[in-house]
Design a protein around this motif. Structure first.
Motif, PDB file in Angstrom:
ATOM      1  N   ASP A  88      42.106  34.049  -4.543  1.00  0.00           N
ATOM      2  CA  ASP A  88      41.811  35.280  -3.812  1.00  0.00           C
ATOM      3  C   ASP A  88      42.987  35.758  -2.967  1.00  0.00           C
ATOM      4  O   ASP A  88      42.832  36.655  -2.146  1.00  0.00           O
ATOM      5  CB  ASP A  88      40.582  35.060  -2.912  1.00  0.00           C
ATOM      6  CG  ASP A  88      39.325  34.828  -3.718  1.00  0.00           C
ATOM      7  OD1 ASP A  88      39.250  35.353  -4.839  1.00  0.00           O
ATOM      8  OD2 ASP A  88      38.435  34.116  -3.225  1.00  0.00           O
ATOM      9  N   VAL A  89      44.151  35.174  -3.170  1.00  0.00           N
ATOM     10  CA  VAL A  89      45.322  35.529  -2.369  1.00  0.00           C
ATOM     11  C   VAL A  89      45.825  36.923  -2.716  1.00  0.00           C
ATOM     12  O   VAL A  89      46.267  37.661  -1.836  1.00  0.00           O
ATOM     13  CB  VAL A  89      46.446  34.483  -2.573  1.00  0.00           C
ATOM     14  CG1 VAL A  89      47.708  34.862  -1.846  1.00  0.00           C
ATOM     15  CG2 VAL A  89      45.958  33.114  -2.138  1.00  0.00           C
ATOM     16  N   LEU A  90      45.751  37.288  -3.983  1.00  0.00           N
ATOM     17  CA  LEU A  90      46.310  38.553  -4.451  1.00  0.00           C
ATOM     18  C   LEU A  90      45.232  39.557  -4.790  1.00  0.00           C
ATOM     19  O   LEU A  90      44.108  39.200  -5.106  1.00  0.00           O
ATOM     20  CB  LEU A  90      47.165  38.310  -5.696  1.00  0.00           C
ATOM     21  CG  LEU A  90      48.312  37.332  -5.533  1.00  0.00           C
ATOM     22  CD1 LEU A  90      48.941  37.038  -6.872  1.00  0.00           C
ATOM     23  CD2 LEU A  90      49.344  37.899  -4.590  1.00  0.00           C
ATOM     24  N   LYS A  91      45.632  40.832  -4.773  1.00  0.00           N
ATOM     25  CA  LYS A  91      44.736  41.892  -5.211  1.00  0.00           C
ATOM     26  C   LYS A  91      44.784  41.969  -6.735  1.00  0.00           C
ATOM     27  O   LYS A  91      45.771  41.599  -7.353  1.00  0.00           O
ATOM     28  CB  LYS A  91      45.189  43.224  -4.619  1.00  0.00           C
ATOM     29  CG  LYS A  91      45.176  43.249  -3.117  1.00  0.00           C
ATOM     30  CD  LYS A  91      45.739  44.556  -2.634  1.00  0.00           C
ATOM     31  CE  LYS A  91      46.242  44.369  -1.227  1.00  0.00           C
ATOM     32  NZ  LYS A  91      47.254  45.325  -0.856  1.00  0.00           N
ATOM     33  N   ALA A  92      43.737  42.490  -7.326  1.00  0.00           N
ATOM     34  CA  ALA A  92      43.653  42.572  -8.788  1.00  0.00           C
ATOM     35  C   ALA A  92      44.785  43.408  -9.376  1.00  0.00           C
ATOM     36  O   ALA A  92      45.261  43.138 -10.460  1.00  0.00           O
ATOM     37  CB  ALA A  92      42.305  43.148  -9.198  1.00  0.00           C
ATOM     38  N   LYS A  93      45.260  44.413  -8.659  1.00  0.00           N
ATOM     39  CA  LYS A  93      46.301  45.286  -9.206  1.00  0.00           C
ATOM     40  C   LYS A  93      47.679  44.617  -9.240  1.00  0.00           C
ATOM     41  O   LYS A  93      48.593  45.135  -9.856  1.00  0.00           O
ATOM     42  CB  LYS A  93      46.361  46.592  -8.423  1.00  0.00           C
ATOM     43  CG  LYS A  93      46.761  46.427  -6.965  1.00  0.00           C
ATOM     44  CD  LYS A  93      46.737  47.766  -6.259  1.00  0.00           C
ATOM     45  CE  LYS A  93      47.125  47.587  -4.812  1.00  0.00           C
ATOM     46  NZ  LYS A  93      47.110  48.833  -4.079  1.00  0.00           N
ATOM     47  N   ASP A  94      47.839  43.463  -8.599  1.00  0.00           N
ATOM     48  CA  ASP A  94      49.131  42.776  -8.571  1.00  0.00           C
ATOM     49  C   ASP A  94      49.313  41.771  -9.705  1.00  0.00           C
ATOM     50  O   ASP A  94      50.375  41.189  -9.851  1.00  0.00           O
ATOM     51  CB  ASP A  94      49.304  42.023  -7.241  1.00  0.00           C
ATOM     52  CG  ASP A  94      49.343  42.954  -6.048  1.00  0.00           C
ATOM     53  OD1 ASP A  94      49.722  44.127  -6.225  1.00  0.00           O
ATOM     54  OD2 ASP A  94      48.998  42.506  -4.948  1.00  0.00           O
ATOM     55  N   GLU A  95      48.292  41.561 -10.517  1.00  0.00           N
ATOM     56  CA  GLU A  95      48.321  40.486 -11.507  1.00  0.00           C
ATOM     57  C   GLU A  95      49.477  40.588 -12.488  1.00  0.00           C
ATOM     58  O   GLU A  95      50.196  39.622 -12.718  1.00  0.00           O
ATOM     59  CB  GLU A  95      46.999  40.453 -12.283  1.00  0.00           C
ATOM     60  CG  GLU A  95      45.831  40.058 -11.437  1.00  0.00           C
ATOM     61  CD  GLU A  95      44.505  40.182 -12.163  1.00  0.00           C
ATOM     62  OE1 GLU A  95      44.477  40.682 -13.304  1.00  0.00           O
ATOM     63  OE2 GLU A  95      43.497  39.770 -11.577  1.00  0.00           O
ATOM     64  N   GLY A  96      49.667  41.729 -13.089  1.00  0.00           N
ATOM     65  CA  GLY A  96      50.723  41.893 -14.082  1.00  0.00           C
ATOM     66  C   GLY A  96      52.107  41.662 -13.511  1.00  0.00           C
ATOM     67  O   GLY A  96      52.954  41.006 -14.136  1.00  0.00           O
ATOM     68  N   SER A  97      52.330  42.179 -12.321  1.00  0.00           N
ATOM     69  CA  SER A  97      53.655  42.011 -11.716  1.00  0.00           C
ATOM     70  C   SER A  97      53.913  40.555 -11.355  1.00  0.00           C
ATOM     71  O   SER A  97      55.041  40.065 -11.511  1.00  0.00           O
ATOM     72  CB  SER A  97      53.801  42.905 -10.477  1.00  0.00           C
ATOM     73  OG  SER A  97      52.812  42.602  -9.519  1.00  0.00           O
ATOM     74  N   ILE A  98      52.897  39.828 -10.933  1.00  0.00           N
ATOM     75  CA  ILE A  98      53.063  38.410 -10.601  1.00  0.00           C
ATOM     76  C   ILE A  98      53.402  37.611 -11.855  1.00  0.00           C
ATOM     77  O   ILE A  98      54.259  36.725 -11.826  1.00  0.00           O
ATOM     78  CB  ILE A  98      51.795  37.852  -9.910  1.00  0.00           C
ATOM     79  CG1 ILE A  98      51.542  38.567  -8.585  1.00  0.00           C
ATOM     80  CG2 ILE A  98      51.895  36.348  -9.711  1.00  0.00           C
ATOM     81  CD1 ILE A  98      52.680  38.487  -7.585  1.00  0.00           C
ATOM     82  N   ILE A  99      52.760  37.919 -12.969  1.00  0.00           N
ATOM     83  CA  ILE A  99      53.064  37.231 -14.228  1.00  0.00           C
ATOM     84  C   ILE A  99      54.509  37.522 -14.643  1.00  0.00           C
ATOM     85  O   ILE A  99      55.248  36.612 -15.046  1.00  0.00           O
ATOM     86  CB  ILE A  99      52.077  37.645 -15.342  1.00  0.00           C
ATOM     87  CG1 ILE A  99      50.649  37.261 -14.979  1.00  0.00           C
ATOM     88  CG2 ILE A  99      52.497  37.066 -16.690  1.00  0.00           C
ATOM     89  CD1 ILE A  99      50.385  35.785 -14.864  1.00  0.00           C
ATOM     90  N   LEU A 100      54.936  38.778 -14.542  1.00  0.00           N
ATOM     91  CA  LEU A 100      56.324  39.120 -14.891  1.00  0.00           C
ATOM     92  C   LEU A 100      57.325  38.400 -13.990  1.00  0.00           C
ATOM     93  O   LEU A 100      58.345  37.878 -14.462  1.00  0.00           O
ATOM     94  CB  LEU A 100      56.536  40.635 -14.793  1.00  0.00           C
ATOM     95  CG  LEU A 100      55.905  41.493 -15.885  1.00  0.00           C
ATOM     96  CD1 LEU A 100      56.087  42.972 -15.580  1.00  0.00           C
ATOM     97  CD2 LEU A 100      56.489  41.150 -17.233  1.00  0.00           C
ATOM     98  N   ILE A 101      57.041  38.361 -12.704  1.00  0.00           N
ATOM     99  CA  ILE A 101      57.930  37.670 -11.760  1.00  0.00           C
ATOM    100  C   ILE A 101      57.993  36.182 -12.090  1.00  0.00           C
ATOM    101  O   ILE A 101      59.072  35.576 -12.087  1.00  0.00           O
ATOM    102  CB  ILE A 101      57.482  37.923 -10.306  1.00  0.00           C
ATOM    103  CG1 ILE A 101      57.741  39.393  -9.929  1.00  0.00           C
ATOM    104  CG2 ILE A 101      58.187  36.976  -9.335  1.00  0.00           C
ATOM    105  CD1 ILE A 101      57.109  39.820  -8.622  1.00  0.00           C
ATOM    106  N   ALA A 102      56.853  35.576 -12.385  1.00  0.00           N
ATOM    107  CA  ALA A 102      56.832  34.142 -12.717  1.00  0.00           C
ATOM    108  C   ALA A 102      57.637  33.863 -13.981  1.00  0.00           C
ATOM    109  O   ALA A 102      58.397  32.886 -14.038  1.00  0.00           O
ATOM    110  CB  ALA A 102      55.396  33.663 -12.888  1.00  0.00           C
ATOM    111  N   LEU A 103      57.499  34.706 -14.990  1.00  0.00           N
ATOM    112  CA  LEU A 103      58.279  34.509 -16.214  1.00  0.00           C
ATOM    113  C   LEU A 103      59.768  34.708 -15.952  1.00  0.00           C
ATOM    114  O   LEU A 103      60.607  33.989 -16.505  1.00  0.00           O
ATOM    115  CB  LEU A 103      57.783  35.450 -17.314  1.00  0.00           C
ATOM    116  CG  LEU A 103      56.416  35.107 -17.893  1.00  0.00           C
ATOM    117  CD1 LEU A 103      55.936  36.185 -18.861  1.00  0.00           C
ATOM    118  CD2 LEU A 103      56.445  33.755 -18.579  1.00  0.00           C
ATOM    119  N   GLY A 104      60.105  35.665 -15.101  1.00  0.00           N
ATOM    120  CA  GLY A 104      61.511  35.842 -14.716  1.00  0.00           C
ATOM    121  C   GLY A 104      62.045  34.613 -14.007  1.00  0.00           C
ATOM    122  O   GLY A 104      63.163  34.149 -14.286  1.00  0.00           O
TER     123      GLY A 104
END
Length: 164
Positions: free
Chosen positions: A76-92
């Motif tokens: 519950d740390v992140l908002k639902a709209k941040d999911e895609g960007s977090i995945i991209l950042i993690a892959l980077g």
């Protein structure tokens, strides 16, 4: 039995124990399934530590960072709209970590997808949080412009510094 065979058996045993324990804990509801992805990544990294083969480092880092990001997104740390960007950042970060862990045999290639994924993820995160007020068309135009400038600079540098 040779030393290499014994060592291989120990590494395979460690990996099987890790994966088995995580699967068991998932069945008892202690872990969420995305932890399995991170555990598989950690298992590949254990194999990389023993054999120093990039074939273990690359999937290890990608799975470890991806599993961690999915776990973060599922919390519950992140908002639902941040999911895609977090995945991209993690892959980077996974690709940048691959570069960092290569040691003496460093190749620069992981910095290219790592940099692209990190920049794209950060830009999308800033837009979704309302910090950068851009539309998708404006974002595409900016990225295209930056890409053209970088390719042009690379062509110029290559012409002057890498003569054949």
């Amino acid at each position: 039995m040779s030393k290499g065979e014994r060592q291989g058996g120990v590494v395979a045993g460690i990996i099987l124990v890790l994966v088995g324990l995580v699967l068991l804990l998932i069945n008892f509801g202690v872990f969420r399934p995305e932890i399995l992805i991170a555990t598989l990544g950690a298992s590949f990294l254990v194999a990389y530590i023993f054999w120093r083969l990039l074939g273990f480092l690359i999937p290890g880092m990608i799975l470890l960072w991806l599993g961690s990001a999915i776990a973060l997104v599922g919390s519950d740390v992140l908002k639902a709209k941040d999911e895609g960007s977090i995945i991209l950042i993690a892959l980077g970060l996974a690709f940048v970590s691959i570069y960092a862990f290569m040691g003496r045999r460093r190749h620069w290639w992981p910095l290219i997808p790592g940099g692209i994924l990190l920049i794209l993820g950060i830009i999308i995160l800033l837009i979704s949080e309302g910090i950068l007020p851009l539309t998708a068309t404006q974002l595409f135009n900016i990225i295209l412009s930056i890409a053209l400038v970088l390719i042009g600079i690379w062509l110029i540098i290559r012409r002057f510094f890498y003569k054949s």
